[in-house]
Design an enzyme around this catalytic site. Sequence first.
Site: not given
Ligand SMILES: *Cc1c(COP(=O)(O)O)cnc(C)c1O
Length: 392
Positions: A139, A224, A253
């Site tokens: 994701f 990521d 986050k």
């Molecule tokens: C939450 C998340 C995102 C997206 O972050 P947003 O601040 O909602 O755009 C991308 N990658 C990972 C691994 C995430 O957990």
Amino acid sequence: MNSNEKTIEKFDKHVAHSYGRYSLAMKKGSGRRCVDESGKEYIDFGSGIGTNSLGYCDEKWADAVCTQVRTLQHNSNYYYTEVQAEFAERLCGIAGYSSVFFGNSGAEANECAIKVARKYSFDKYGKGRHNIITLVNSFHGRTIATLSATGQDVFHNYFFPFLEGFINVEANNIGDLKSKLDDTVCAVMLEYVQGEGGVNALEKDFVDAVYELCGPRDILVIADEVQTGVGRTGKFLAGDHFGRKADITTLAKGIAGGIPMGACLMNEKCSGVLTPGTHGSTFGGNPIACAGGLAVLDRLESEGFLDEITKKAEFIKTELEKCSEVVSVSGLGLMIGIQLKNKKAAEVARAALDKGLLLLTAKDKVRLLPPLTISYDELRAGLEILIGILEE
Ligand SMILES: *Cc1c(COP(=O)(O)O)cnc(C)c1O
């Protein structure tokens, strides 16, 4: 009508219905607890999806943020600000990177990473080497590019056409990776622990293979760490558990303690890629967010803080594994997935609300992302509620 209902009615009339929400309106929070409009209190095992890393309204964090609000709330990126300089220096120092681009979310941080990887390759090798390998069940965000990167078919609907240039490889399948790493590929993008995908940590052998195959071919690795970064797993970066440092790491986050911020960290090799005019964000590196971020870094760097995260995680795991409804506990540090035997994760999360506990889910698992500052008393109280529901 209680006040929860009044807010919900107004909200639903005017705010897009893009989330499945609980019928609950949150009013305030303090420490690791928050209160809804009817006055009911909840222990928080979700921290706003891992954003409130220091809990609700932490004193030092709030002081830092409020002081900044009263000093300089924003100025465009045409000018320099001391607070952004300070935060960039501290963040790069702790994370071990040369430079950073600031945005406002995880998706934006990943957009930046994708652009940097493609331009790095274009600058050096010219056209045709633009593909990025991402993992099945990953994701990476909700923008068109990051949705395209996300390796889950359920996200590839409605919004056609998606972006080309993303190739999916099965997580932990080295053969699949090898077969797709050709000379059209500029980067491999991965989450060390797939969060939304079900709190699954990658196997060390697979991570090693990614780095060993990519390094000699000058294929970049993008980590990521939007969910895993900034202390969540008991190390500053989850890559530290694997003894690896990606060419590009993205954070968001928990980075600023609940204020919107995303960061794309670049190593020396990638640091010259973004030149004036090639990328930007009006709010990126906003002084308030940077002040919040500095308060988060102060706490993370305080003596023994990260080790405590590991100990708390072990405590949670030990308690959960005593429960007969728990099949297994996955994840790393305070990023925890609970596989259940018979119960449905969504129903457990709903039942927990009635009993005063906020939980998250990921796929068919209950997911915990408690504030990094949570105390053992709060953990015991929350786990008692959770295990009570599981054993009902
Ligand atoms: C939450 C998340 C995102 C997206 O972050 P947003 O601040 O909602 O755009 C991308 N990658 C990972 C691994 C995430 O957990």
